[in-house]
Design a protein around this motif. Structure first.
Motif, PDB file in Angstrom:
ATOM      1  N   ALA A  18      -3.309  30.352 -15.464  1.00  0.00           N
ATOM      2  CA  ALA A  18      -2.114  29.510 -15.387  1.00  0.00           C
ATOM      3  C   ALA A  18      -2.466  28.191 -14.697  1.00  0.00           C
ATOM      4  O   ALA A  18      -3.383  28.134 -13.873  1.00  0.00           O
ATOM      5  N   PRO A  19      -1.760  27.122 -15.007  1.00  0.00           N
ATOM      6  CA  PRO A  19      -2.106  25.816 -14.426  1.00  0.00           C
ATOM      7  C   PRO A  19      -1.937  25.751 -12.915  1.00  0.00           C
ATOM      8  O   PRO A  19      -2.534  24.893 -12.265  1.00  0.00           O
ATOM      9  N   ARG A  20      -1.136  26.678 -12.365  1.00  0.00           N
ATOM     10  CA  ARG A  20      -0.933  26.694 -10.916  1.00  0.00           C
ATOM     11  C   ARG A  20      -1.128  28.108 -10.380  1.00  0.00           C
ATOM     12  O   ARG A  20      -0.863  29.084 -11.073  1.00  0.00           O
ATOM     13  N   PHE A  21      -1.574  28.223  -9.147  1.00  0.00           N
ATOM     14  CA  PHE A  21      -1.445  29.467  -8.390  1.00  0.00           C
ATOM     15  C   PHE A  21      -0.322  29.248  -7.386  1.00  0.00           C
ATOM     16  O   PHE A  21       0.101  28.101  -7.136  1.00  0.00           O
ATOM     17  N   HIS A  22       0.163  30.336  -6.788  1.00  0.00           N
ATOM     18  CA  HIS A  22       1.307  30.225  -5.886  1.00  0.00           C
ATOM     19  C   HIS A  22       1.076  31.015  -4.601  1.00  0.00           C
ATOM     20  O   HIS A  22       0.455  32.091  -4.620  1.00  0.00           O
ATOM     21  N   GLY A  23       1.576  30.461  -3.503  1.00  0.00           N
ATOM     22  CA  GLY A  23       1.473  31.114  -2.202  1.00  0.00           C
ATOM     23  C   GLY A  23       2.768  31.817  -1.845  1.00  0.00           C
ATOM     24  O   GLY A  23       3.846  31.216  -1.897  1.00  0.00           O
ATOM     25  N   ALA A  24       2.663  33.100  -1.482  1.00  0.00           N
ATOM     26  CA  ALA A  24       3.831  33.892  -1.089  1.00  0.00           C
ATOM     27  C   ALA A  24       3.870  34.014   0.430  1.00  0.00           C
ATOM     28  O   ALA A  24       2.928  34.539   1.036  1.00  0.00           O
ATOM     29  N   PRO A  25       4.940  33.543   1.072  1.00  0.00           N
ATOM     30  CA  PRO A  25       5.044  33.664   2.525  1.00  0.00           C
ATOM     31  C   PRO A  25       5.089  35.128   2.950  1.00  0.00           C
ATOM     32  O   PRO A  25       5.714  35.962   2.285  1.00  0.00           O
ATOM     33  N   THR A  26       4.438  35.443   4.056  1.00  0.00           N
ATOM     34  CA  THR A  26       4.399  36.835   4.533  1.00  0.00           C
ATOM     35  C   THR A  26       5.486  37.056   5.582  1.00  0.00           C
ATOM     36  O   THR A  26       5.200  37.228   6.765  1.00  0.00           O
ATOM     37  N   ASN A  27       6.714  37.057   5.133  1.00  0.00           N
ATOM     38  CA  ASN A  27       7.848  37.265   6.024  1.00  0.00           C
ATOM     39  C   ASN A  27       8.009  38.722   6.398  1.00  0.00           C
ATOM     40  O   ASN A  27       7.891  39.601   5.552  1.00  0.00           O
ATOM     41  N   CYS A  87       1.506  41.471   4.270  1.00  0.00           N
ATOM     42  CA  CYS A  87       1.185  40.839   2.987  1.00  0.00           C
ATOM     43  C   CYS A  87       1.262  41.838   1.845  1.00  0.00           C
ATOM     44  O   CYS A  87       1.722  41.507   0.748  1.00  0.00           O
ATOM     45  N   HIS A  88       0.763  43.054   2.094  1.00  0.00           N
ATOM     46  CA  HIS A  88       0.786  44.065   1.033  1.00  0.00           C
ATOM     47  C   HIS A  88       2.226  44.422   0.653  1.00  0.00           C
ATOM     48  O   HIS A  88       2.533  44.638  -0.518  1.00  0.00           O
ATOM     49  N   GLN A  89       3.099  44.472   1.644  1.00  0.00           N
ATOM     50  CA  GLN A  89       4.502  44.722   1.339  1.00  0.00           C
ATOM     51  C   GLN A  89       5.109  43.541   0.588  1.00  0.00           C
ATOM     52  O   GLN A  89       5.828  43.728  -0.405  1.00  0.00           O
ATOM     53  N   THR A  90       4.814  42.331   1.042  1.00  0.00           N
ATOM     54  CA  THR A  90       5.332  41.132   0.379  1.00  0.00           C
ATOM     55  C   THR A  90       4.932  41.102  -1.087  1.00  0.00           C
ATOM     56  O   THR A  90       5.764  40.900  -1.980  1.00  0.00           O
ATOM     57  N   LEU A 115      -1.678  38.380 -11.249  1.00  0.00           N
ATOM     58  CA  LEU A 115      -2.419  39.104 -10.221  1.00  0.00           C
ATOM     59  C   LEU A 115      -1.854  38.711  -8.864  1.00  0.00           C
ATOM     60  O   LEU A 115      -1.636  37.520  -8.610  1.00  0.00           O
ATOM     61  N   LEU A 116      -1.632  39.680  -7.987  1.00  0.00           N
ATOM     62  CA  LEU A 116      -1.152  39.408  -6.639  1.00  0.00           C
ATOM     63  C   LEU A 116      -2.182  39.944  -5.647  1.00  0.00           C
ATOM     64  O   LEU A 116      -2.586  41.107  -5.738  1.00  0.00           O
ATOM     65  N   VAL A 117      -2.600  39.089  -4.699  1.00  0.00           N
ATOM     66  CA  VAL A 117      -3.689  39.448  -3.804  1.00  0.00           C
ATOM     67  C   VAL A 117      -3.243  39.315  -2.347  1.00  0.00           C
ATOM     68  O   VAL A 117      -3.235  38.213  -1.784  1.00  0.00           O
ATOM     69  N   PRO A 118      -2.860  40.422  -1.703  1.00  0.00           N
ATOM     70  CA  PRO A 118      -2.453  40.408  -0.303  1.00  0.00           C
ATOM     71  C   PRO A 118      -3.650  40.547   0.637  1.00  0.00           C
ATOM     72  O   PRO A 118      -4.757  40.870   0.200  1.00  0.00           O
ATOM     73  N   ASN A 119      -3.394  40.345   1.940  1.00  0.00           N
ATOM     74  CA  ASN A 119      -4.470  40.440   2.923  1.00  0.00           C
ATOM     75  C   ASN A 119      -4.124  41.342   4.118  1.00  0.00           C
ATOM     76  O   ASN A 119      -4.879  42.232   4.456  1.00  0.00           O
TER      77      ASN A 119
END
Length: 311
Positions: free
Chosen positions: A141-150, A185-188, A177-181
């Motif tokens: 995809a042309p962009r990747f996205h950052g998911a906040p770890t709330n 993050c894994h829950q997010t 693909l979703l890659v937590p750390n």
């Protein structure tokens, strides 16, 4: 017969050499430093969106919990202490055709067993590019996205998930693909995966915290039994990173229903002793726990101040 003798006679692995129980150890740890146990997200029903294109014809999206490096936000280098000033609280996006310096100092990865010297072990953009070059997938995809770890389930579900869905729909992805750390993050990423699948977008979570992801309930999960911070493969090991991505792609295309978990055959090391260290209260000791209480409260105040300024 003693346990060690039974293990030797039967060829059993030691009990500690199994997936780390992150939820229980995290509950015990936060109780020890004076906080109520964290409520982990848990669902019975899990949405599932089948792939509608072969991977060789598919555009693949990428969602990460890593943060863009900002020199104004303190130490974010390899092995840096937990740095809440480097957190981000809104979804962000980046150009996948460019290079990016994404770091994980803002989250609770395994700082004892991971030095965080290779971002490719948590941000598989280069592995995806190699998959495109090999014809395994059509394009990124042309962009990747950052998911906040709330830590707030409500904010993740009501604010971040819809925003991430909107952006991947704009990117016209065929799968994500979703890659937590870290543990949260894994829950997010699990909550985001559920939201995307409910909207018809296939996903696979690539992670290291098996209990958290399976407790939440996701459609597809590739589990790598590595220290937190290495969901995309071993650091400085391109073969490991490529093999990890390939297995995630196989899970994406082969799963026939929700709650599909596949465990990578890769091992971090021969003895697995690293698994004993995560929040080992006996090894930490009371004096260190007190120091951590103070530091936790200090970091909470930093994070609260940042959120208030951003509001």
């Amino acid at each position: 017969m003693a346990t060690d003798a039974i293990d030797a006679a039967m060829g059993f692995a030691p009990d500690y050499d199994s997936p780390v129980p992150y939820m229980q150890r995290t509950r015990d740890y936060y109780k020890a430093i004076g906080y109520d146990p964290y409520r982990w997200a848990h669902y019975i029903e899990v949405p599932f969106a089948p792939m509608t294109r072969t991977l060789s014809e598919a555009r693949i999206g990428l969602i990460t919990t890593a943060a863009p490096y900002d020199p104004a936000k303190g130490d974010q280098g390899p092995g840096a202490p937990y740095n809440s000033a480097a957190k981000f609280y809104e979804v962000y996006s980046g150009d996948t055709s460019a290079e990016h310096d994404l770091r994980i100092s803002h989250i609770g990865y395994d700082r004892k067993h991971t030095t965080a010297t290779d971002s490719h072990s948590w941000f598989p953009l280069h592995a995806l590019r190699r998959a495109v070059a090999a014809g395994r997938i059509k394009e990124i995809a042309p962009r990747f996205h950052g998911a906040p770890t709330n830590r707030s389930h409500r904010h993740t579900v009501t604010t971040d998930c819809p925003e991430l869905l909107k952006r991947v729909q704009e990117d016209e992805v065929d799968a994500v693909l979703l890659v937590p750390n870290c543990p949260v993050c894994h829950q997010t990423c699990s909550l985001v995966a559920r939201h995307l699948e409910a909207a018809g977008i296939p996903t696979v979570v690539m992670g290291c915290a098996k209990d958290i992801v399976e407790h939440c309930g996701v459609p597809r999960f590739l589990f790598s039994d590595f220290p937190l911070g290495n969901s995309a493969g071993k650091p400085h090991d391109q073969a490991s990173q490529d093999a990890t991505l390939e297995l995630a792609l196989k899970v994406l295309e082969s799963a026939i229903g929700p709650r599909t978990t596949v465990q990578s055959p890769q091992r971090w090391n021969a003895d697995g002793l690293w698994k004993k260290d995560y929040y080992d209260l006996e090894a930490i000791g009371e004096a260190e726990l007190q120091r951590r209480r103070d530091e936790f409260n200090r970091q909470k105040e930093i994070a609260r101040s940042i959120r208030e300024k951003a509001a």
